[in-house]
Design a protein around this motif. Sequence first.
Motif, short mmCIF file in Angstrom:
data_model
loop_
_atom_site.label_atom_id
_atom_site.label_comp_id
_atom_site.label_asym_id
_atom_site.label_seq_id
_atom_site.Cartn_x
_atom_site.Cartn_y
_atom_site.Cartn_z
N VAL A 290 0.85 -1.20 0.00
CA VAL A 290 0.00 0.00 0.00
C VAL A 290 0.89 1.25 0.00
CG1 VAL A 290 -1.80 1.29 1.23
CG2 VAL A 290 -1.84 -1.22 1.21
N VAL A 291 0.64 2.13 -0.98
CA VAL A 291 1.41 3.37 -1.10
C VAL A 291 0.45 4.55 -1.00
CG1 VAL A 291 2.99 4.73 -2.53
CG2 VAL A 291 3.08 2.22 -2.61
N MET A 292 0.72 5.43 -0.04
CA MET A 292 -0.09 6.64 0.11
C MET A 292 0.65 7.79 -0.56
SD MET A 292 -1.58 7.33 3.92
CE MET A 292 -2.07 9.05 3.97
N MET A 293 -0.03 8.48 -1.48
CA MET A 293 0.56 9.63 -2.16
C MET A 293 0.04 10.90 -1.49
SD MET A 293 2.21 7.93 -4.56
CE MET A 293 2.69 9.08 -5.82
N VAL A 294 0.95 11.70 -0.93
CA VAL A 294 0.53 12.90 -0.22
C VAL A 294 1.26 14.12 -0.77
CG1 VAL A 294 0.03 11.59 1.88
CG2 VAL A 294 2.27 12.69 1.64
N GLY A 295 0.75 15.32 -0.43
CA GLY A 295 1.40 16.55 -0.90
C GLY A 295 0.41 17.68 -1.05
N LEU A 296 0.91 18.86 -1.34
CA LEU A 296 0.05 20.02 -1.52
C LEU A 296 -0.63 19.99 -2.89
CD1 LEU A 296 2.07 23.05 -0.08
CD2 LEU A 296 0.44 21.59 1.08
N GLN A 297 -1.74 20.71 -2.99
CA GLN A 297 -2.46 20.82 -4.26
C GLN A 297 -1.57 21.53 -5.28
OE1 GLN A 297 -6.66 21.65 -3.51
NE2 GLN A 297 -6.63 22.98 -5.29
N GLY A 298 -1.55 21.01 -6.50
CA GLY A 298 -0.77 21.67 -7.56
C GLY A 298 0.62 21.11 -7.75
N ALA A 299 1.02 20.15 -6.89
CA ALA A 299 2.37 19.58 -7.01
C ALA A 299 2.43 18.50 -8.10
CB ALA A 299 2.82 18.99 -5.68
N GLY A 300 1.25 18.05 -8.55
CA GLY A 300 1.21 17.02 -9.60
C GLY A 300 1.00 15.63 -9.02
N LYS A 301 0.29 15.57 -7.88
CA LYS A 301 0.11 14.31 -7.14
C LYS A 301 -0.69 13.26 -7.93
CE LYS A 301 -1.50 15.26 -3.18
NZ LYS A 301 -2.88 15.43 -3.61
N THR A 302 -1.81 13.68 -8.50
CA THR A 302 -2.67 12.73 -9.23
C THR A 302 -1.95 12.16 -10.45
OG1 THR A 302 -4.62 13.93 -8.45
CG2 THR A 302 -4.94 12.46 -10.33
N THR A 303 -1.31 13.04 -11.22
CA THR A 303 -0.57 12.59 -12.41
C THR A 303 0.57 11.68 -11.99
OG1 THR A 303 -1.05 14.75 -13.36
CG2 THR A 303 0.57 13.41 -14.51
N THR A 304 1.26 12.03 -10.90
CA THR A 304 2.40 11.22 -10.42
C THR A 304 1.93 9.85 -9.97
OG1 THR A 304 3.58 13.21 -9.76
CG2 THR A 304 4.32 11.16 -8.77
N THR A 305 0.74 9.77 -9.38
CA THR A 305 0.18 8.48 -8.95
C THR A 305 0.01 7.56 -10.17
OG1 THR A 305 -1.01 9.61 -7.17
CG2 THR A 305 -1.75 7.40 -7.71
N ALA A 306 -0.53 8.13 -11.26
CA ALA A 306 -0.70 7.34 -12.49
C ALA A 306 0.65 6.98 -13.10
CB ALA A 306 -1.54 8.13 -13.50
N LYS A 307 1.60 7.92 -13.07
CA LYS A 307 2.94 7.66 -13.62
C LYS A 307 3.62 6.52 -12.86
CE LYS A 307 4.41 12.20 -15.41
NZ LYS A 307 5.42 13.23 -15.24
N LEU A 308 3.45 6.53 -11.53
CA LEU A 308 4.07 5.49 -10.70
C LEU A 308 3.45 4.13 -11.01
CD1 LEU A 308 6.00 4.65 -8.47
CD2 LEU A 308 4.27 5.31 -6.78
N ALA A 309 2.14 4.10 -11.20
CA ALA A 309 1.45 2.84 -11.55
C ALA A 309 2.00 2.31 -12.88
CB ALA A 309 -0.05 3.08 -11.65
N ASN A 310 2.16 3.22 -13.84
CA ASN A 310 2.70 2.85 -15.15
C ASN A 310 4.12 2.30 -15.01
OD1 ASN A 310 2.72 2.87 -18.11
ND2 ASN A 310 4.15 4.56 -17.92
N HIS A 311 4.95 2.96 -14.18
CA HIS A 311 6.33 2.53 -13.96
C HIS A 311 6.37 1.13 -13.32
CE1 HIS A 311 10.56 2.78 -12.73
NE2 HIS A 311 10.16 2.32 -11.57
N LEU A 312 5.52 0.91 -12.33
CA LEU A 312 5.50 -0.39 -11.64
C LEU A 312 5.10 -1.52 -12.58
CD1 LEU A 312 3.85 0.76 -8.28
CD2 LEU A 312 6.14 -0.22 -8.51
N ARG A 313 4.16 -1.22 -13.46
CA ARG A 313 3.71 -2.27 -14.40
C ARG A 313 4.77 -2.53 -15.47
NH1 ARG A 313 -1.86 -1.36 -17.49
NH2 ARG A 313 -0.60 0.21 -18.53
N LYS A 314 5.30 -1.46 -16.05
CA LYS A 314 6.24 -1.61 -17.17
C LYS A 314 7.61 -2.12 -16.74
CE LYS A 314 6.46 1.29 -20.69
NZ LYS A 314 6.54 2.56 -21.43
#
Length: 451
Positions: free
Chosen positions: A103-127
């Motif tokens: 389980v990975v919790m993604m935290v941070g301030l609004q505007g830092a790119g958290k949602t996009t980074t969450t998807a990027k990390l998922a893509n990295h883990l799969r690929k």
Amino acid sequence: MAFESLAERLQDTLKKIRGKGKVSEQDVKEMMREVRLALLEADVNFKVVKQFIANVKEKALGQEVMKSLTPGQQVIKVVNEELTALMGGEQSKIAVASKPPTVVMMVGLQGAGKTTTTAKLANHLRKKHNRNPILVAADIYRPAAIKQLETLGKQLNMPVFSLGDQVSPVEIAKQAIERAKEAHHDYVLIDTAGRLHIDEELMDELQQVKEVAKPDEILLVVDAMTGQDAVNVAESFHEQLDVSGVVLTKLDGDTRGGAALSVKAVTNTPIKFAGMGEKIDQLEPFHPERMASRILGMGDVLTLIEKAQSTVDEEKARELEKKMRTMDFTFDDFLEQLDQVRSMGPLDELLGMMPGMNKAKGLKNLQVDEKQISRVEAIVRSMTKQEKQDPSIINASRRRRIAKGSGTAIQDVNRLLKQFEEMKKMMKQMTNMAGKAKKKGKGFGGFKMPF
């Protein structure tokens, strides 16, 4: 490139000492004064700068360095080692739970790119790690946050768990982990809410999600463009949530780099990933030693090789090498090669990874003109199959037709044809030289790539 102005300042400073056969204490002091200014201008935390300078000075003035055959190079080695240590020493990998899911919790301030980074990390883990992640939409406050994650999930063909914006994030996290176990997902990536500033309400909620989700990893997403503020944000989040790693976003932008150099030292939390662009595959594991090497102009050959290995077809590469040796290299091969290189990332970024490229004469401020590359591509695509295979048949009328079809001038077509022939000759020379393994090279007569 990230750290561009810092890299330039440090490289200019170190150049003065690099070739010195003798290095005095005064030389080191003057160099460290310049390094100190460069780091402070790059927005590195002043306490971090003070400690860094003290460490380098102590080691650079040691007997081992002063009495060595090449003290100038030894001093640079010390700077490189300390810069690497400052950013964490060695790569810190993402956690893997002993019993799935992780389980990975993604935290941070609004505007830092958290949602996009969450998807990027998922893509990295799969690929890269052959994992099967599930994305969790637990940001119920920001308008369109859930929709954004669902869109990214669809783009990646990856499941997104959502219960809408009327259910508490705590309940969403709880049910998402249950779903992950049922569907055999080995990673659960929870996209949590952010605010425009750190407040009690945000931290309380994140604490509750943490309590329920029992994350193996809490990754703080920090915008590298915010400089010193990024370090303050990291400190606050770490104090209250015990963050296990940092992801720096927008590290490809015009950033001074202070955050990356300060965040590890101030929070003692490793930088695990760096966002190097907006595309979904532009998230890279953070290697402190490679980044230090790039900042000091020594290149980053390992990352370059990894990029090539992940995008270049080995069989095609062998076939291409054979064609180069036998002078059978055609414009079709050229296009194929161009596509493969482009798929590795922006060309100026790739050139920045090559040792000495930024110091080579005429290449220091090299900007690769992507439009010019597109023009070259348009010229080649305007040729017939026969012309691509055998450019010698391209007479005056054919050149006019190709120029018209590609929206370029006849001079552009002539230049490309001439340079293509030169390139083939150069490749022949290079393969011959490699075959004979001769150390004496005569250069390539001022040859320029056709873009």
